[in-house]
Scaffold this motif. Structure first.
Motif, PDB file in Angstrom:
ATOM      1  N   SER A 124       0.823  -1.218   0.000  1.00 50.24           N
ATOM      2  CA  SER A 124       0.000   0.000   0.000  1.00 50.24           C
ATOM      3  C   SER A 124       0.851   1.261   0.000  1.00 50.24           C
ATOM      4  CB  SER A 124      -0.947   0.014   1.205  1.00 50.24           C
ATOM      5  OG  SER A 124      -0.228   0.154   2.410  1.00 50.24           O
ATOM      6  N   TYR A 125       2.117   1.122   0.397  1.00 48.05           N
ATOM      7  CA  TYR A 125       3.011   2.282   0.417  1.00 48.05           C
ATOM      8  C   TYR A 125       3.641   2.545  -0.955  1.00 48.05           C
ATOM      9  CZ  TYR A 125       2.461   2.651   5.428  1.00 48.05           C
ATOM     10  OH  TYR A 125       1.919   2.821   6.683  1.00 48.05           O
ATOM     11  N   THR A 126       3.047   1.990  -1.986  1.00 51.80           N
ATOM     12  CA  THR A 126       3.442   2.320  -3.357  1.00 51.80           C
ATOM     13  C   THR A 126       2.379   3.182  -4.036  1.00 51.80           C
ATOM     14  OG1 THR A 126       2.419   0.305  -4.278  1.00 51.80           O
ATOM     15  CG2 THR A 126       4.731   0.160  -3.594  1.00 51.80           C
ATOM     16  N   ILE A 127       1.215   3.308  -3.420  1.00 51.36           N
ATOM     17  CA  ILE A 127       0.075   3.983  -4.044  1.00 51.36           C
ATOM     18  C   ILE A 127      -0.010   5.429  -3.564  1.00 51.36           C
ATOM     19  CG2 ILE A 127      -2.420   3.917  -4.398  1.00 51.36           C
ATOM     20  CD1 ILE A 127      -2.213   0.887  -3.548  1.00 51.36           C
ATOM     21  N   TRP A 128      -0.061   6.345  -4.500  1.00 51.24           N
ATOM     22  CA  TRP A 128      -0.038   7.770  -4.181  1.00 51.24           C
ATOM     23  C   TRP A 128      -1.315   8.215  -3.467  1.00 51.24           C
ATOM     24  CZ3 TRP A 128       2.469  11.644  -8.043  1.00 51.24           C
ATOM     25  CH2 TRP A 128       3.690  11.132  -8.496  1.00 51.24           C
ATOM     26  N   LYS A 129      -1.136   9.154  -2.556  1.00 56.12           N
ATOM     27  CA  LYS A 129      -2.259   9.851  -1.948  1.00 56.12           C
ATOM     28  C   LYS A 129      -1.772  11.226  -1.490  1.00 56.12           C
ATOM     29  CE  LYS A 129      -1.878   8.513   2.933  1.00 56.12           C
ATOM     30  NZ  LYS A 129      -2.602   7.927   4.095  1.00 56.12           N
ATOM     31  N   VAL A 130      -2.704  12.040  -1.050  1.00 58.49           N
ATOM     32  CA  VAL A 130      -2.370  13.337  -0.485  1.00 58.49           C
ATOM     33  C   VAL A 130      -2.553  13.244   1.021  1.00 58.49           C
ATOM     34  CG1 VAL A 130      -3.036  15.764  -0.345  1.00 58.49           C
ATOM     35  CG2 VAL A 130      -2.946  14.621  -2.555  1.00 58.49           C
ATOM     36  N   GLY A 131      -1.528  13.642   1.758  1.00 58.30           N
ATOM     37  CA  GLY A 131      -1.563  13.530   3.206  1.00 58.30           C
ATOM     38  C   GLY A 131      -2.233  14.707   3.884  1.00 58.30           C
ATOM     39  N   ASP A 132      -2.080  14.760   5.195  1.00 61.88           N
ATOM     40  CA  ASP A 132      -2.674  15.829   5.983  1.00 61.88           C
ATOM     41  C   ASP A 132      -1.942  17.154   5.761  1.00 61.88           C
ATOM     42  OD1 ASP A 132      -4.478  14.013   7.082  1.00 61.88           O
ATOM     43  OD2 ASP A 132      -3.114  13.510   8.732  1.00 61.88           O
ATOM     44  N   TYR A 133      -2.582  18.209   6.177  1.00 61.01           N
ATOM     45  CA  TYR A 133      -1.991  19.546   6.056  1.00 61.01           C
ATOM     46  C   TYR A 133      -0.758  19.637   6.940  1.00 61.01           C
ATOM     47  CZ  TYR A 133      -1.694  24.657   6.175  1.00 61.01           C
ATOM     48  OH  TYR A 133      -1.261  25.957   6.076  1.00 61.01           O
ATOM     49  N   ASP A 134       0.337  20.118   6.369  1.00 58.42           N
ATOM     50  CA  ASP A 134       1.584  20.313   7.105  1.00 58.42           C
ATOM     51  C   ASP A 134       1.711  21.801   7.435  1.00 58.42           C
ATOM     52  OD1 ASP A 134       4.434  20.926   7.566  1.00 58.42           O
ATOM     53  OD2 ASP A 134       4.776  18.830   7.048  1.00 58.42           O
ATOM     54  N   ALA A 135       1.498  22.135   8.694  1.00 57.28           N
ATOM     55  CA  ALA A 135       1.485  23.545   9.093  1.00 57.28           C
ATOM     56  C   ALA A 135       2.830  24.213   8.883  1.00 57.28           C
ATOM     57  CB  ALA A 135       1.055  23.661  10.550  1.00 57.28           C
ATOM     58  N   SER A 136       3.924  23.458   9.050  1.00 54.49           N
ATOM     59  CA  SER A 136       5.256  24.058   8.918  1.00 54.49           C
ATOM     60  C   SER A 136       5.567  24.446   7.484  1.00 54.49           C
ATOM     61  CB  SER A 136       6.325  23.101   9.443  1.00 54.49           C
ATOM     62  OG  SER A 136       6.396  21.928   8.634  1.00 54.49           O
ATOM     63  N   LEU A 137       4.966  23.745   6.528  1.00 56.98           N
ATOM     64  CA  LEU A 137       5.206  24.021   5.112  1.00 56.98           C
ATOM     65  C   LEU A 137       4.028  24.743   4.467  1.00 56.98           C
ATOM     66  CD1 LEU A 137       6.892  20.636   4.094  1.00 56.98           C
ATOM     67  CD2 LEU A 137       8.006  22.845   4.442  1.00 56.98           C
ATOM     68  N   GLY A 138       2.917  24.820   5.175  1.00 54.21           N
ATOM     69  CA  GLY A 138       1.772  25.567   4.675  1.00 54.21           C
ATOM     70  C   GLY A 138       1.055  24.917   3.517  1.00 54.21           C
ATOM     71  N   THR A 139       1.079  23.592   3.433  1.00 55.35           N
ATOM     72  CA  THR A 139       0.407  22.905   2.341  1.00 55.35           C
ATOM     73  C   THR A 139       0.218  21.445   2.701  1.00 55.35           C
ATOM     74  OG1 THR A 139       0.423  22.526  -0.046  1.00 55.35           O
ATOM     75  CG2 THR A 139       2.517  22.283   1.121  1.00 55.35           C
ATOM     76  N   MET A 140      -0.319  20.682   1.770  1.00 55.48           N
ATOM     77  CA  MET A 140      -0.509  19.244   1.941  1.00 55.48           C
ATOM     78  C   MET A 140       0.512  18.519   1.064  1.00 55.48           C
ATOM     79  SD  MET A 140      -4.681  19.338   1.816  1.00 55.48           S
ATOM     80  CE  MET A 140      -5.003  17.665   2.356  1.00 55.48           C
ATOM     81  N   LEU A 141       1.171  17.534   1.645  1.00 54.78           N
ATOM     82  CA  LEU A 141       2.237  16.825   0.952  1.00 54.78           C
ATOM     83  C   LEU A 141       1.726  15.553   0.295  1.00 54.78           C
ATOM     84  CD1 LEU A 141       5.023  17.090   3.696  1.00 54.78           C
ATOM     85  CD2 LEU A 141       4.581  18.652   1.790  1.00 54.78           C
ATOM     86  N   LEU A 142       2.358  15.189  -0.823  1.00 58.85           N
ATOM     87  CA  LEU A 142       2.056  13.913  -1.451  1.00 58.85           C
ATOM     88  C   LEU A 142       2.857  12.815  -0.762  1.00 58.85           C
ATOM     89  CD1 LEU A 142       0.850  15.810  -3.603  1.00 58.85           C
ATOM     90  CD2 LEU A 142       1.681  14.216  -5.342  1.00 58.85           C
ATOM     91  N   GLU A 143       2.202  11.699  -0.545  1.00 60.61           N
ATOM     92  CA  GLU A 143       2.845  10.564   0.093  1.00 60.61           C
ATOM     93  C   GLU A 143       2.211   9.288  -0.447  1.00 60.61           C
ATOM     94  OE1 GLU A 143       0.183  10.363   4.192  1.00 60.61           O
ATOM     95  OE2 GLU A 143       1.885  11.752   4.102  1.00 60.61           O
ATOM     96  N   THR A 144       2.653   8.157   0.057  1.00 56.18           N
ATOM     97  CA  THR A 144       2.062   6.891  -0.340  1.00 56.18           C
ATOM     98  C   THR A 144       1.271   6.305   0.821  1.00 56.18           C
ATOM     99  OG1 THR A 144       4.054   5.654   0.279  1.00 56.18           O
ATOM    100  CG2 THR A 144       3.888   6.415  -2.012  1.00 56.18           C
ATOM    101  N   GLY A 145       0.565   5.202   0.531  1.00 60.17           N
ATOM    102  CA  GLY A 145      -0.314   4.597   1.522  1.00 60.17           C
ATOM    103  C   GLY A 145      -1.764   4.704   1.106  1.00 60.17           C
TER     104      GLY A 145
END
Length: 221
Positions: free
Chosen positions: A127-148
């Motif tokens: 499942s860690y090969t499948i793209w998704k958008v993660g939670d909001y990252d307050a330190s970077l001010g956006t949502m990061l792409l990750e797998t899972g």
């Protein structure tokens, strides 16, 4: 600005639909559907693997790859990054799983699709090969792409490949919204651009307002 970004996501209307994309719930392939092409001018094929490469060179270039996210407790590498230059390692191969798969193996512009890294891995890390958008990252001010993520499900992270206004293509993230009623809609009002932010000296794929990634696709031989 951060609040507006989150507010836009929260206000997006959510719809519930059954059996996602199946023969019981068929999708009509538009007569003007345009295939996505690779760097050789060939149509993308969902059975094949590709590297997501930049349309630019040097420091503006760099392939997309799978790497370990900083401070992540995930058991497998789950960060989606872009190399800092086109000189160096090649990116991690991906495959595209389109919502029109029952029509054939083609991948089309403006088609909702899932993205999966095409690599050998343990059962734990599939499942860690499948793209998704993660939670909001307050330190970077956006949502990061990750797998899972998941494939072909109502809660999947759905993406689109659209023609860039400059060179090549852009990737868009499209939340589960009314766009799902029309998986080939060219109306991107509910979609967000995929670009990069800087995280610990690396280029991390993330949702951006401006300067989306201009990419092409190179078939893995």
């Amino acid at each position: 600005m951060k609040c507006l970004f989150l507010l836009c996501l929260c206000l997006v209307p959510i719809v519930v639909f059954s059996s996602t994309f199946t023969s019981k719930n068929p999708i009509n392939l538009p007569s003007d559907a345009t295939p996505v092409l690779d760097v050789a001018g060939k149509e993308l094929d969902s059975r094949l693997s590709y590297r997501i490469v930049s349309t630019f060179w040097g420091a503006l270039g760099g392939d997309v790859y799978l790497g370990k996210s900083p401070n992540s407790d995930a058991p497998c590498a789950n960060g989606i990054f872009r190399y800092n230059s086109d000189v160096g390692p090649s990116g991690t191969p991906v495959r595209f799983i389109g919502s029109s798969s029952h029509f054939g193996q083609g991948i089309f512009e403006n088609e909702l699709l899932n993205i999966q890294f095409a690599i050998s891995t343990s059962k734990l890390c599939v499942s860690y090969t499948i793209w998704k958008v993660g939670d909001y990252d307050a330190s970077l001010g956006t949502m990061l792409l990750e797998t899972g993520g998941t494939i072909g499900q109502a809660d999947s992270s759905w993406f689109k490949i659209v023609k860039s206004s400059q060179f090549g293509y852009n990737l868009l993230y499209c939340p589960v919204t009314s766009t799902m009623i029309c998986p080939f809609s060219s109306d991107d009002q509910f979609c967000l651009k995929v670009g990069v932010v800087h995280q610990n000296g690396k280029r991390r794929s993330a949702l951006v307002k401006d300067n989306p990634l201009d990419v092409s696709f190179k078939q893995v031989q």
